[in-house]
Write a protein that holds these residues in place. Sequence first.
Motif, PDB file in Angstrom:
ATOM      1  N   ASN A  30      49.527  42.888  44.017  1.00 15.97           N
ATOM      2  CA  ASN A  30      48.471  43.503  43.063  1.00 15.97           C
ATOM      3  C   ASN A  30      47.107  42.916  43.310  1.00 15.97           C
ATOM      4  O   ASN A  30      46.294  43.873  43.114  1.00 15.97           O
ATOM      5  CB  ASN A  30      48.931  43.010  41.685  1.00 15.97           C
ATOM      6  N   GLN A  67      44.232  45.659  44.196  1.00 15.79           N
ATOM      7  CA  GLN A  67      42.898  45.902  43.299  1.00 15.79           C
ATOM      8  C   GLN A  67      41.719  45.849  44.354  1.00 15.79           C
ATOM      9  O   GLN A  67      40.789  46.360  44.017  1.00 15.79           O
ATOM     10  CB  GLN A  67      43.000  44.776  42.326  1.00 15.79           C
ATOM     11  N   TYR A  88      44.101  50.257  37.369  1.00 21.38           N
ATOM     12  CA  TYR A  88      44.368  48.791  37.736  1.00 21.38           C
ATOM     13  C   TYR A  88      45.713  48.105  37.134  1.00 21.38           C
ATOM     14  O   TYR A  88      46.009  46.993  37.121  1.00 21.38           O
ATOM     15  CB  TYR A  88      43.122  48.046  37.460  1.00 21.38           C
TER      16      TYR A  88
END
Length: 370
Positions: free
Chosen positions: A136, A140, A268
Amino acid sequence: MNNTNKFKMFLIRNAVPIVFLVVSAIAIPISRFSLDYLVQEMLIRLSRNSFLVLSLLVPIMAGMGLNFGMVLGAMAGQLGLIFVSDWNVVGLNGMVLAAVIATPLAIFFGWICGVVLNKARGREMVTSYILGFFMNGVYQLAVLYGFGSIVPITNTKLVLSRGYGIRNTINLDSIRRCLDDLIPLEIFGIQIPVATFIVIGLFCLFIVWFRKTKLGQDMRATGQDMGVADSAGIPVLRTRVISIVISTVLACYGQIIFLQNVGTMNTYNSHEQAGVFAIASLLVGGASVSRASILNVFVGVILFHLMFVVSPMAGKYLTGDAQIGEFFRVFVSYGIISLALVLHAWRRHADREIARAQFRGQNADGGTKK
């Protein structure tokens, strides 16, 4: 095993869906929603979430447990949707193109996840959970700094005002409900997304067929006992990696189906919610870490999302504050995963005790065999 023990084991194995049935039966009349509204909401949420939850079945069959790493597939799907939105490809063509772009990414992410999980045998779930956090951060970083600077983005509506990085929310009007509305059907004012349910039905048939294939049998053997499978000549590590790759690719497609239904994408955060809610839904349906079926998927999606729909209004009418219901939904999402893991450990302990008693020549109720 006598009737009392059978009933006790039934309650243990189905504790989670029983609790949700009871709570839903209490909350539905308090929420004051009409039957038509609830049926429409459940059809929408079934079509929106079922594909994602079904993608979890393959790793469970291979003994990998709950694949928290499915969020990697969701990330790949979202990257495909970003490119499609930038190129302004609309309708079903845009959705298919997003899947085509995302597939090689999902395969790569799934391969990475599978290789890492093979290094952490016996701790796959917590490892995949932490790996999801790590990836993640990579996702991002790429989306926030790489898109618009390294990766060219021509649509200014997608880019932050500084000139690079994707906005927090992307409007997916170009593909919104393109699959859901492909075959329109309305019965008594209730809209049914026929095309989406056809895709989900074909996926269920694929799972049934896949279990009977040589690869599917290898996965089942690996899930039952890796040592025995290895002795039988099955490439255990390779089979485990393939199961994760398949699950990751399917989760990628499921996320695209999910987002075309919603019509907007939280750049996100959308993938994080997909993983937790899909796993919680499967567990609510009566599945466990080591056993899951297609029936568990649909029962779980209905019960879990029925709770999601009625709890805010039930909380509002009970306490005067709808936010109480929202807090309850978050509590349920994570609490049900914890409860399922505790029940799984309890169930394994009970099964070992029964097997040990039978091995000693005793029945599970303490009697001696004649």
